[in-house]
Each structure stands twice: as C-alpha cells, then as structure tokens.
Write an enzyme that holds these catalytic residues in place. Sequence first.
Site, mmCIF file in Angstrom:
data_model
loop_
_atom_site.group_PDB
_atom_site.id
_atom_site.type_symbol
_atom_site.label_atom_id
_atom_site.label_comp_id
_atom_site.label_asym_id
_atom_site.label_seq_id
_atom_site.Cartn_x
_atom_site.Cartn_y
_atom_site.Cartn_z
ATOM 1 N N SER A 68 0.628 -11.628 1.827
ATOM 2 C CA SER A 68 -0.097 -10.863 0.810
ATOM 3 C C SER A 68 0.280 -9.390 0.878
ATOM 4 C CB SER A 68 -1.603 -11.076 0.832
ATOM 5 O OG SER A 68 -2.110 -10.683 -0.435
ATOM 6 N N HIS A 73 -3.808 4.768 1.389
ATOM 7 C CA HIS A 73 -3.813 6.011 0.609
ATOM 8 C C HIS A 73 -4.369 7.111 1.504
ATOM 9 C CE1 HIS A 73 -3.296 3.248 -2.755
ATOM 10 N NE2 HIS A 73 -4.286 2.565 -2.217
ATOM 11 N N CYS A 88 -3.325 -14.137 3.000
ATOM 12 C CA CYS A 88 -3.652 -15.495 2.577
ATOM 13 C C CYS A 88 -3.565 -16.401 3.794
ATOM 14 C CB CYS A 88 -2.657 -15.982 1.527
ATOM 15 S SG CYS A 88 -2.716 -15.045 0.000
#
Length: 128
Positions: A68, A73, A88
């Site tokens: 995944s 940020h 996943c």
Amino acid sequence: MNGLHLIADLYDCQCTPAVLEDRAVLERLCVDECRDAGLTPLGAYFYQFMHDDGQKAGVTGTVVLAESHLAIHTWPESGDVTLDVYVCNFSRDNSDRARQVFQRVLDTLKPRDSACHEVLRGKIPAEA
C-alpha cells in the site's frame, strides 16, 4: 483490502532539522525504513517546498508500496508532521511491518507530543 492504517499528528519534533526540511533526507528515511521492515517500495515521490527567499521549507512525500503506502508531510517552521502508514493484509499479515515502520519514523522524528491512531480497514471477520 483488509489492512491496518496507522495515522499520526506529530508536534514539536526534536529531530535534526534536515529531516523535516530536506527532501532527499526524508525520502531516504522513509524508503529505507519501509525496506528494512520487509515491505516492498515500488516508487517514491517527495516534493520540496521553498520559501520566497529560496530557503527550504516543508516536504510532502509518498512511498508507494506493493502492500500500500506511506505518506508524510512536514512543517519545519513549527516542527509538526503528519504521517500515514497503510498496509494491506491480503496475502500475508503486514501489521507488524507497518508498526515497525511507523515506530522507527516516530523514533527518528522525536515528537514532544503526538496523536496516534490505528484503524483496521476492510471487512473484519466476526470473532467466533
């Protein structure tokens, strides 16, 4: 699609400033931690924001994983970071690998305060 999504808002990070404001440093950290945890990086895109005076500002980036993704940020001006690690669990349970990546990145960032959440995603089977 069943998986584990780890989400963090990190405040007042006490790491080396370059981790929050240098694209290459942050990308290397994220990709290496994913690989070291046994996940499979397929590619990465990290963007370097710049101040009007040409000085480095925050970074936003994503590591796309076969399992995944990791997204991060940074806001170096305040020392704040948001971090998402989602894996996943289709062909194997990757939850411990996700937790390892998540914790190692937190250990590097050294936040003074944080809000962390674990979200189980997908159809979770009822326990017998």
